[in-house]
Enzyme design. Structure first.
Site, PDB file in Angstrom:
ATOM      1  N   HIS A 182     -10.112   1.433   0.469  1.00  0.00           N
ATOM      2  CA  HIS A 182      -9.931   0.324   1.418  1.00  0.00           C
ATOM      3  C   HIS A 182     -10.990   0.358   2.519  1.00  0.00           C
ATOM      4  O   HIS A 182     -10.669   0.228   3.704  1.00  0.00           O
ATOM      5  CB  HIS A 182      -8.538   0.379   2.027  1.00  0.00           C
ATOM      6  CG  HIS A 182      -7.970  -0.961   2.403  1.00  0.00           C
ATOM      7  ND1 HIS A 182      -8.672  -1.880   3.140  1.00  0.00           N
ATOM      8  CD2 HIS A 182      -6.773  -1.543   2.123  1.00  0.00           C
ATOM      9  CE1 HIS A 182      -7.932  -2.955   3.340  1.00  0.00           C
ATOM     10  NE2 HIS A 182      -6.770  -2.779   2.716  1.00  0.00           N
ATOM     11  N   ASP A 225      -7.526 -13.291   1.317  1.00  0.00           N
ATOM     12  CA  ASP A 225      -6.740 -12.072   1.102  1.00  0.00           C
ATOM     13  C   ASP A 225      -6.071 -12.226  -0.261  1.00  0.00           C
ATOM     14  O   ASP A 225      -4.854 -12.301  -0.377  1.00  0.00           O
ATOM     15  CB  ASP A 225      -5.700 -11.890   2.212  1.00  0.00           C
ATOM     16  CG  ASP A 225      -5.067 -10.492   2.203  1.00  0.00           C
ATOM     17  OD1 ASP A 225      -5.437  -9.683   1.328  1.00  0.00           O
ATOM     18  OD2 ASP A 225      -4.211 -10.224   3.066  1.00  0.00           O
ATOM     19  N   HIS A 236       0.806  -1.221   0.000  1.00  0.00           N
ATOM     20  CA  HIS A 236       0.000   0.000   0.000  1.00  0.00           C
ATOM     21  C   HIS A 236       0.841   1.274   0.000  1.00  0.00           C
ATOM     22  O   HIS A 236       0.596   2.221   0.751  1.00  0.00           O
ATOM     23  CB  HIS A 236      -0.959   0.013   1.190  1.00  0.00           C
ATOM     24  CG  HIS A 236      -2.029  -1.044   1.116  1.00  0.00           C
ATOM     25  ND1 HIS A 236      -2.533  -1.514  -0.076  1.00  0.00           N
ATOM     26  CD2 HIS A 236      -2.702  -1.713   2.098  1.00  0.00           C
ATOM     27  CE1 HIS A 236      -3.472  -2.417   0.172  1.00  0.00           C
ATOM     28  NE2 HIS A 236      -3.585  -2.575   1.477  1.00  0.00           N
ATOM     29  N   GLU A 295     -11.476  -4.394  -2.774  1.00  0.00           N
ATOM     30  CA  GLU A 295     -10.566  -3.362  -3.255  1.00  0.00           C
ATOM     31  C   GLU A 295     -10.330  -3.526  -4.763  1.00  0.00           C
ATOM     32  O   GLU A 295      -9.658  -4.459  -5.178  1.00  0.00           O
ATOM     33  CB  GLU A 295      -9.233  -3.463  -2.509  1.00  0.00           C
ATOM     34  CG  GLU A 295      -9.362  -3.450  -0.997  1.00  0.00           C
ATOM     35  CD  GLU A 295      -8.140  -4.057  -0.336  1.00  0.00           C
ATOM     36  OE1 GLU A 295      -7.011  -3.543  -0.550  1.00  0.00           O
ATOM     37  OE2 GLU A 295      -8.293  -5.064   0.385  1.00  0.00           O
TER      38      GLU A 295
END
Length: 379
Positions: free
Chosen positions: A205, A278, A134, A343
């Site tokens: 996010h 994830d 990120h 996302e």
């Protein structure tokens, strides 16, 4: 008479003095705008409220371009806040999180924090299992965007990221525009330009819990993802470079199922590697923003979230690293699986995967990305 005039004058001054003080009105979600007013690196932070004709409310802070609250009606017509976050700017500053943030320069992970542009190897920060996550430890979620409220439904946020910001090349000007539509959708448009070749991959996010009560796990939420394949990861959450089918695996959401149905199946290596979900799904939508890319719903509240994007991928993250050590809005403790993130993005580590869609931005080009979160109630 003079005494009477003097007393009248003093009363008038006091009245004017009281009226000149800034009024504090709580948002529908219960936030106090004054709790979001401070300075970070000599830049002013504030809370901005968007409202539409249907009564929906979205609160955003320009610190990290973060969505702080989203108030939508449930099946009983009662307003529910469906995103995780904090009650004050102090918590956003002092408690590391990505809650609601506009992520940049590069959303998700870059392997070993290294990219190669025109033959030059650039070393980025390594802040997650040896990778750059990120945008690094001081990514854009910790910067103050310049805020330009357009009208009651639209907020434009601009960030000037200098050459060398977290060691990314190029002076970049990025814009995030939040538009709240009258059909209860948050339309997020991203754009960016640069004066030197660089990489850009922006996303939002937000951590969604559509029940309106994040004290309850979101594992009962029903999820559909319009994707026949995904990108596997290794034990450090890094994409391997493969694109594989979801068919006959726990990664298959082409038929809606609850988040919790397979999430604990750690016999399936990908769920063990991801500590749950994830992962990046390779969307079937091919950039067509009119097609539903994902659909999430809560049986408890009846609230439905449909997601649309022009991006090739979406990262599903199920709050795996929430561990009960952080209390959010209204003092509610955020435990593992308290939320679902969707996302929109180019695939993780695209700069190092030549056969994946490019994330390179050249001078003279403009980066464009769009994500729509549309809310409704199950009929």
């Amino acid at each position: 008479m003079k005494k009477h005039l003097l007393l009248t004058g003093i009363a008038t001054i006091l009245l004017c003095s009281c009226n000149s003080k800034p009024k504090t009105e709580l948002t529908v979600s219960g936030l106090n705008p004054k709790d979001f007013q401070t300075e970070v690196n000599n830049a002013q932070t504030n809370l901005y409220t968007l409202k539409n004709k249907a009564g929906m409310e979205v609160c955003i802070t320009n610190f990290g371009g973060r969505i702080v609250s989203v108030m939508v009606p449930d099946k009983n017509g009662e307003m529910q806040d469906v995103v995780l976050g904090f009650d004050s700017i102090a918590d956003y500053i002092h408690i590391p999180s990505d809650f609601g943030a506009s992520i940049g320069r590069y959303a998700n992970r870059i392997a070993q924090g290294r990219i190669v542009l025109d033959g030059d190897t650039i070393q980025l920060p390594q802040n997650n299992f040896g990778h750059c996550l990120h945008g690094g430890p001081q990514g854009w979620q910790y910067k103050v965007y310049e805020a330009n409220p357009i009208d009651d439904t639209t907020l434009e946020l601009t960030l000037h990221s200098p050459d060398g910001d977290e060691n990314f090349p190029g002076n970049v000007t990025a814009t995030v525009t939040y538009k709240l539509t009258d059909d209860n959708a948050i339309d997020i448009k991203y754009s960016a330009t640069t004066d030197k070749k660089t990489v850009i991959n922006m996303t939002n996010h937000s951590y969604f819990n559509l029940s309106g009560n994040p004290a309850h796990a979101a594992t009962d939420h029903l999820l559909y993802i319009n994707a026949d394949s995904y990108t596997p990861v290794d034990s450090t959450f890094m994409t391997t470079g493969e694109i594989v089918t979801v068919k006959e695996t726990p990664m298959d959401f082409t038929t809606p199922k609850t988040i919790g149905q397979d999430i604990a199946n750690y016999d399936f290596l990908q769920l063990k590697n991801g500590n749950g979900y994830d992962h990046n799904w390779v969307l079937n939508t091919a950039g067509d923003i009119t097609q539903v890319a994902a659909r999430l719903s809560s049986p408890e509240s009846g609230i439905v979230l449909e997601m649309f994007t022009n991006e090739p991928g979406v990262q599903l993250y199920t709050g795996n690293f929430l561990d009960g050590t952080v209390a959010g809005k209204k003092g509610i403790v955020y435990n593992q699986r308290a939320s679902v993130c969707l996302e929109t993005q180019h695939y993780p580590d695209s700069p190092n995967k030549a056969n994946w869609p490019s994330v390179v931005l050249e001078p003279g080009q403009t980066y464009h990305s769009e994500c729509i979160y549309k809310f409704s109630v199950e009929k």
